[in-house]
Scaffold this motif. Structure first.
Motif, PDB file in Angstrom:
ATOM      1  N   UNK A  71     -14.172 -21.564  -8.520  1.00  0.00           N
ATOM      2  CA  UNK A  71     -13.556 -20.792  -7.446  1.00  0.00           C
ATOM      3  C   UNK A  71     -12.945 -19.496  -7.957  1.00  0.00           C
ATOM      4  N   UNK A  72     -12.758 -18.578  -7.015  1.00  0.00           N
ATOM      5  CA  UNK A  72     -11.979 -17.376  -7.279  1.00  0.00           C
ATOM      6  C   UNK A  72     -10.489 -17.739  -7.334  1.00  0.00           C
ATOM      7  N   UNK A  73      -9.687 -16.822  -7.888  1.00  0.00           N
ATOM      8  CA  UNK A  73      -8.245 -17.100  -7.984  1.00  0.00           C
ATOM      9  C   UNK A  73      -7.565 -17.005  -6.630  1.00  0.00           C
ATOM     10  N   UNK A  74      -8.050 -16.081  -5.767  1.00  0.00           N
ATOM     11  CA  UNK A  74      -7.448 -15.909  -4.449  1.00  0.00           C
ATOM     12  C   UNK A  74      -8.537 -15.861  -3.384  1.00  0.00           C
ATOM     13  N   UNK A  75      -8.123 -15.990  -2.143  1.00  0.00           N
ATOM     14  CA  UNK A  75      -9.033 -15.774  -1.024  1.00  0.00           C
ATOM     15  C   UNK A  75      -9.367 -14.284  -0.992  1.00  0.00           C
ATOM     16  N   UNK A 103     -11.642 -18.710  -1.216  1.00  0.00           N
ATOM     17  CA  UNK A 103     -11.709 -18.690  -2.677  1.00  0.00           C
ATOM     18  C   UNK A 103     -13.045 -19.227  -3.168  1.00  0.00           C
ATOM     19  N   UNK A 104     -13.786 -19.803  -2.295  1.00  0.00           N
ATOM     20  CA  UNK A 104     -14.977 -20.544  -2.696  1.00  0.00           C
ATOM     21  C   UNK A 104     -16.122 -19.622  -3.112  1.00  0.00           C
ATOM     22  N   UNK A 112     -10.045  -7.121  -1.093  1.00  0.00           N
ATOM     23  CA  UNK A 112      -8.722  -7.459  -0.560  1.00  0.00           C
ATOM     24  C   UNK A 112      -8.535  -8.963  -0.724  1.00  0.00           C
ATOM     25  N   UNK A 113      -7.290  -9.378  -0.882  1.00  0.00           N
ATOM     26  CA  UNK A 113      -7.041 -10.808  -1.061  1.00  0.00           C
ATOM     27  C   UNK A 113      -5.793 -11.218  -0.289  1.00  0.00           C
ATOM     28  N   UNK A 114      -5.691 -12.509  -0.068  1.00  0.00           N
ATOM     29  CA  UNK A 114      -4.541 -13.072   0.643  1.00  0.00           C
ATOM     30  C   UNK A 114      -3.590 -13.653  -0.393  1.00  0.00           C
ATOM     31  N   UNK A 115      -2.365 -13.125  -0.445  1.00  0.00           N
ATOM     32  CA  UNK A 115      -1.411 -13.594  -1.448  1.00  0.00           C
ATOM     33  C   UNK A 115      -0.714 -14.887  -0.998  1.00  0.00           C
ATOM     34  N   UNK A 116       0.238 -15.333  -1.803  1.00  0.00           N
ATOM     35  CA  UNK A 116       0.916 -16.591  -1.518  1.00  0.00           C
ATOM     36  C   UNK A 116       1.722 -16.584  -0.235  1.00  0.00           C
TER      37      UNK A 116
END
Length: 603
Positions: free
Chosen positions: A528-532, A511-512, A551-555
């Motif tokens: 930071x971004x909201x997600x990775x 997220x950084x 692409x992002x990593x969800x919860x």
């Protein structure tokens, strides 16, 4: 009297004030009859036709029109001066008006009494002249409005001439605006070649001209060739109005530099040679000539807008996309551009000289998948894809960026699917590729950015997919690499962008977002971004950072595709949403391209 009212009187007979009401006092009721003025004109016009109370006849040619002096005096300063001062017309019952036809006089009088007149191409000019003479300003502007509706690229220069003769500012403004906005069509007209030198100079030096600099040059050449004997000496003055910095080098050095008109002028050849030295120096510090300094630092014309463009990538995680989209800031919508000729997996995307380059990648087809060295280009002006000079080596999953008139291609995977450290450079001045010094460490998916005559490469991963904590720096003028370890660097598949001597590295399996300060050689933490996030793309517009897709990593630690469209403001260190892409997308190109204003098909 109505029966109900009579009955009411009988029932209340003897009452002192049967209709007395208790009302709240009001200061004033401003009653306005909106039909009174038009009704009065209508009645006056009927009186005119019946010659009732008419006291003057206006005569033109063989026609006499009865009128009321008081109506004429009330409608026009011209007639007020005629009948209210000590002119001989004050005592006359018949006034002969010269320089006006009977039809136009009749139309003017009808307008005075009714406020209406039929304007068409056969009567608009004499009607406008009469309106100016007799000081009917609203009728004059009505004629101007009619002519403005008739404006087109074919007649706007003639309309400008006409507006100057009639002293009609509103028509002149609209006609000039049409000429500026439709310069592509106007520049090829015979009428443009009839412009005087100051008039042509006025167009070419205007920041609001809707034209690319190549077209500005072609226009001045056509103007000179229309009358070469008397105009040839104007070439140097006109050439100074061409903003050479924004011309494609190939066009400048192969076409313009070899033009006989340019070669006949010592000043023009010196200016081109100065530009050549500037481009080869990879720096602007050698600007000593005041003439070239003024031309080099001249801003783009206002009509040339920077636009956000999305191209290629993996769409909805289904297939490699051929789509190209441009974002319209005014309507906040995405518009379609021409589709890529072929599907390309993990190609790279670069903007140079207002042209979009799609470089390399892997072709995807039912028969076979293979790395390609092909290069495709797209200009927003033509909205057509073309094949350009291919790279020296086929590759995909590489990195590309532009700096001044160069495109650099770094690393990636070759035809054998092995990681390569090779570097190529495309020189747009000579339209050719050349090999450069290889990277010290071959890495995949680093963040790269170019500024201050250097290319900075942050992180990435090695062949074993382990993060590489390295900063590799390439000195462009020296063709030399250096590297240094840095524990802060840990990014893979992250884009990088430059704003004010800071290189922003956005995400990359994290997220950084961090900013590398080039002057102080240190990293700064940002919002930071909201997600990775990874495999997204970023570009700069008006000193703001725009990020799309990825692409992002969800919860639940699952990887999902994204259609996000966000903006980062460095001054406030904050993120804001700009809506969504038309579809989910990653490994795509996201660039800022400059073009003259135009429209495309809606997405």
């Amino acid at each position: 009297m109505p029966r109900s009212f009579t009955k009411y009187k009988e029932e209340h007979k003897g009452d002192r004030c049967p209709l007395k009401m208790t009302l709240d006092p009001v200061e004033m009721y401003d009653f306005r009859d909106t039909e009174q003025s038009s009704s009065l004109l209508l009645q006056l016009n009927k009186l005119r036709h019946k010659q009732i109370f008419t006291d003057v006849w206006l005569c033109a040619e063989q026609t006499e029109i009865p009128c009321h002096k008081n109506v004429l005096v009330s409608s026009s300063p011209y007639f007020r001066a005629m009948f209210c001062n000590n002119f001989m017309e004050r005592q006359q019952s018949r006034i002969v008006l010269k320089s006006i036809s009977a039809d136009i006089l009749s139309a003017i009088i009808d307008y005075v009494y009714t406020g209406r007149v039929n304007i068409h191409m056969n009567n608009v000019l004499p009607l406008m002249q009469a309106a100016a003479m007799y000081q009917y300003e609203r009728l004059f502007e009505g004629c101007s409005s009619f002519l403005q509706v008739q404006l087109s690229p074919d007649n706007c220069l003639s309309m400008i001439r006409l507006s100057e003769i009639l002293n009609c500012e509103s028509l002149q403004v609209k006609a000039k605006e049409m000429a500026m906005r439709s310069f592509s069509d106007v520049s090829t007209s015979e009428e443009l070649c009839e412009l005087s030198l100051p008039e042509l100079m006025g167009y070419l030096e205007d920041d609001g001209l809707y034209a690319e600099e190549e077209q500005v040059f072609e226009t001045l050449v056509a103007w000179i060739h229309h009358d070469p004997l008397s105009r040839r000496g104007s070439i140097s003055d006109l050439f100074k109005k061409v903003r050479l910095r924004y011309i494609h080098p190939t066009y400048l050095f192969q076409f313009i530099a070899n033009d006989p008109l340019i070669q006949s002028s010592t000043l023009c050849t010196e200016l081109i040679e100065s530009v050549r030295r500037l481009m080869f120096s990879v720096s602007n510090r050698y600007i000593n000539n005041p003439e070239i300094k003024h031309m080099w630092v001249a801003r783009r014309r206002y009509s040339c807008l920077d636009r956000l463009v999305v191209v290629g990538g993996r769409k909805n995680n289904e297939q490699t996309s051929r789509e190209a989209l441009v974002f319209e800031e005014q309507t906040q919508t995405w518009q379609r551009l021409a589709k890529l000729p072929i599907r390309l997996y993990k190609a790279t995307y670069v903007a140079l000289h207002s042209v979009l380059y799609v470089i390399g990648g892997m072709t995807t087809s039912a028969k076979c998948n293979q790395a390609t060295s092909a290069v495709y280009t797209l200009s927003l002006k033509t909205d057509q894809w073309r094949l350009a000079e291919p790279m020296l080596e086929p590759r995909f999953a590489h990195q590309s960026l532009s700096y001044l008139h160069f495109i650099f291609v770094l690393g990636g995977l070759g035809p054998d699917r092995r990681v390569t450290a090779s570097v190529e450079r495309f020189n747009s001045m000579f339209n050719q590729w050349e090999s450069m010094a290889p990277m010290p460490e071959a890495v995949l998916h680093p963040a790269v950015a170019a500024t201050n005559q250097r290319i900075y490469m942050f992180g990435g991963e090695d062949v074993m997919q382990n993060p590489v904590r390295l900063i590799q720096v390439y000195h462009i003028t020296r063709n030399l690499w250096s590297k240094m370890e840095n524990r802060t660097v840990k990014n893979v598949s992250a884009p990088a962008a430059v704003i004010d001597d800071k290189i922003y590295i956005i995400g990359g399996y994290t997220r950084r977002m961090i900013a590398y300060d080039i002057k102080s050689n240190r990293f700064i933490n940002c919002a930071n971004l909201k997600e990775r996030r990874m495999h997204h793309s970023a570009t700069i517009l008006n000193n703001k950072l725009y990020v799309t897709g990825g692409r992002y990593v969800n919860g639940h630690d699952a990887i999902q595709d994204s259609d996000m469209f966000e903006c980062y403001e460095p001054k406030t260190d904050s993120w804001t949403s700009k809506g969504c892409l038309p579809h989910k997308l990653f490994d795509h190109g996201f660039l800022t391209l400059t073009s003259v204003q135009q429209t495309w098909a809606k997405s």
